[in-house]
Design an enzyme around this catalytic site. Sequence first.
Site, mmCIF file in Angstrom:
data_model
loop_
_atom_site.group_PDB
_atom_site.id
_atom_site.type_symbol
_atom_site.label_atom_id
_atom_site.label_comp_id
_atom_site.label_asym_id
_atom_site.label_seq_id
_atom_site.Cartn_x
_atom_site.Cartn_y
_atom_site.Cartn_z
ATOM 1 N N ASP A 98 0.760 5.289 1.807
ATOM 2 C CA ASP A 98 0.092 5.984 2.909
ATOM 3 C C ASP A 98 -0.637 7.210 2.364
ATOM 4 O O ASP A 98 -0.044 8.012 1.634
ATOM 5 C CB ASP A 98 1.110 6.416 3.964
ATOM 6 N N HIS A 117 0.845 -1.189 0.000
ATOM 7 C CA HIS A 117 0.000 0.000 0.000
ATOM 8 C C HIS A 117 0.887 1.248 0.000
ATOM 9 O O HIS A 117 2.090 1.166 0.240
ATOM 10 C CB HIS A 117 -0.896 0.022 1.243
ATOM 11 N N HIS A 161 4.785 0.132 -0.013
ATOM 12 C CA HIS A 161 5.522 -0.693 0.933
ATOM 13 C C HIS A 161 4.622 -1.766 1.514
ATOM 14 O O HIS A 161 3.396 -1.728 1.367
ATOM 15 C CB HIS A 161 6.134 0.166 2.054
ATOM 16 N N ARG A 211 7.922 -8.607 15.391
ATOM 17 C CA ARG A 211 8.289 -7.255 14.947
ATOM 18 C C ARG A 211 7.307 -6.271 15.572
ATOM 19 O O ARG A 211 6.088 -6.486 15.537
ATOM 20 C CB ARG A 211 8.248 -7.152 13.422
#
Length: 326
Positions: free
Chosen positions: A206, A204, A261, A271
């Site tokens: 941002d 996607h 990303h 993570r």
Amino acid sequence: MVVLAHGELEQISLPVVHKPTNFFSDVPVIDLSDPESKARLIGACEELGFFKVTNHGIPMELMAKLEDEALRFFSLPQVEKELSASSPGPFGYGSKKIGGNGDLGWVEYILLEITSKPISHSSLSFLKEPSASFSVLNEYITAVRKLACEVLELMAESLKIQPKNVFSKLVTDSESDSMLRLNHYPPCPHLQGLDCGLTGFGEHTDPQIISLLRSNNTSGLEISLRDGSWVSVPPDQSSFFINVGDSLQVLTNGRFRSVKHRVLANSAQSRVSMIYFGGPSPRERLAPLPLLIEEGKQSLYREFTWCEYKRSAYKTRLSDNRLGQF
């Protein structure tokens, strides 16, 4: 596609993708203490829409405290976390579902609305002990918003446009529509030893103006290059990774690139990332700045409000080209 049990409640099917074999060694690094380093900022925004910031002035201790607070919540039993997800609207705790249009990921998250006022205790009502996180969150938000403004003003200076707060004032506006997202990607041992990764957060861009991401030292973040190939970003828990957002791409008439990303879940380690999304006021009208429309060129985008774009973007899937209709 792989079917996995997420926590204690249900099973989900998630896509797997091929993992890049090596880390990308050409991530631009902008050292805020080095004037010569700042000269590389424009090239980074034009070519990748992505760069790493060092010597940013935010204490490692503060970043670690917020990470610890997030992990303390994410380590609760899944049933307890799911019960806390009953807050209305998109904010609060969520897991697996990303948006309302069918996107899924191996992720759980806390999403907080950021305004010009400090985070209130009521905003953290879904947490078991909100008071413990209250001061850390507000201190971090103040620091990361300041850093976002510093970076945006460096961009304006590098583009030789005045006033230098032409971008940053959108983030500091009293009605700025910004967010803080704390993501936790649990380890996925089912894929250990394989050359594929489980989708943690699908590809996607941002929608906002700028995003500032800090994570622990677990890999997983990938960006798409201009040729469409995906590369893995080496983690660095002491630095911030900056994404150019769709709104900044519009304001620069496409000169700056909104980076696509994604995140792949790690097979052995969890993570944790925290992302500040700096957005404009819902009423802010977005269009290319006249100074950035080259002579003889036309505006690539029609004028629209942030509210209009946000409403449109949130009706799409993650991977859709949201700017296409604008």
